[in-house]
Design a protein around this motif. Structure first.
Motif, PDB file in Angstrom:
ATOM      1  N   SER A  26       0.856  -1.180   0.000  1.00  0.00           N
ATOM      2  CA  SER A  26       0.000   0.000   0.000  1.00  0.00           C
ATOM      3  C   SER A  26       0.897   1.238   0.000  1.00  0.00           C
ATOM      4  CB  SER A  26      -0.907  -0.005   1.227  1.00  0.00           C
ATOM      5  OG  SER A  26      -1.775   1.111   1.212  1.00  0.00           O
ATOM      6  N   ARG A 128      -6.940  -2.444  -7.152  1.00  0.00           N
ATOM      7  CA  ARG A 128      -5.599  -3.034  -7.216  1.00  0.00           C
ATOM      8  C   ARG A 128      -4.789  -2.374  -8.319  1.00  0.00           C
ATOM      9  NH1 ARG A 128      -5.313  -9.200  -7.641  1.00  0.00           N
ATOM     10  NH2 ARG A 128      -6.362  -8.747  -9.592  1.00  0.00           N
ATOM     11  N   THR A 162      -2.171  -1.344  -3.325  1.00  0.00           N
ATOM     12  CA  THR A 162      -3.215  -0.320  -3.327  1.00  0.00           C
ATOM     13  C   THR A 162      -2.557   1.054  -3.218  1.00  0.00           C
ATOM     14  OG1 THR A 162      -3.504  -0.450  -0.925  1.00  0.00           O
ATOM     15  CG2 THR A 162      -4.954  -1.834  -2.281  1.00  0.00           C
ATOM     16  N   ARG A 164      -3.568   4.870  -1.629  1.00  0.00           N
ATOM     17  CA  ARG A 164      -4.538   5.420  -0.706  1.00  0.00           C
ATOM     18  C   ARG A 164      -4.289   6.913  -0.505  1.00  0.00           C
ATOM     19  NH1 ARG A 164      -0.406   3.571   2.196  1.00  0.00           N
ATOM     20  NH2 ARG A 164       0.153   4.668   4.101  1.00  0.00           N
TER      21      ARG A 164
END
Length: 166
Positions: A26, A128, A162, A164
């Motif tokens: 992430s 993704r 990911t 964010r």
């Protein structure tokens, strides 16, 4: 590295065991404003372990090469390609079992108007992403078109991750 508008799509499946690995699962996008536009930026450290058994050649221009940020959309991997200079430097050569480390600098604007490159955001928490080398070759001849044969796809795509916005 900057990203341009979305390019073609591919039905490439998810790859579990890959030689191209990001340094995390992430990554946080930082929001910036510049010249009236909203921009997002992140750095994605990655490494490539050459497990092909022979040299891998990366065509480039002053160190910039074709590495793409891909996003999964409705079962496809859509991608944004980097904006690259139009020159040809000697290839980056990665010896067998050598590890090549770098950072993908993702930068893109989201607002309308005349900003480029664009990056469609904000992402959903479940979206993704992965990175893919467009040109990682098992042979190299700068007089040929293409310059050589691509190494297998499973060696040129990363694990998924990911993005964010905190």
């Amino acid at each position: 590295m900057v990203l341009s508008a979305p390019a073609c799509e591919s039905t490439i499946p998810e790859v579990e065991d890959t030689a191209l690995v990001t340094d995390g699962t992430s990554f946080r996008l930082d929001r910036e404003s510049w010249r009236g536009h909203v921009w997002y930026r992140t750095e994605i450290p990655y490494s490539f372990t050459n497990r092909t058994g022979s040299k891998v050649y990366i065509p480039n221009c002053r160190g910039g090469f074709d590495i793409r940020l891909q996003v999964e959309e409705a079962g496809y991997w859509a991608y944004w390609s980097p904006v690259l200079l139009a020159c040809l430097s000697p290839p980056i050569v990665i010896e067998p079992d050598e590890v090549y480390e770098a950072i993908l600098d993702v930068v893109g604007c989201t607002s309308g108007g005349s900003c480029a490159p664009r990056l469609t955001l904000p992402p959903a928490a479940s979206t993704r992403y992965r990175i893919m080398w467009g040109d990682a070759l098992s042979s190299y001849d700068d007089r040929a078109d293409p310059f050589g044969e691509l190494i297998p796809l499973e060696e040129r795509v990363s694990n998924s991750f990911t993005l964010r916005i905190d």
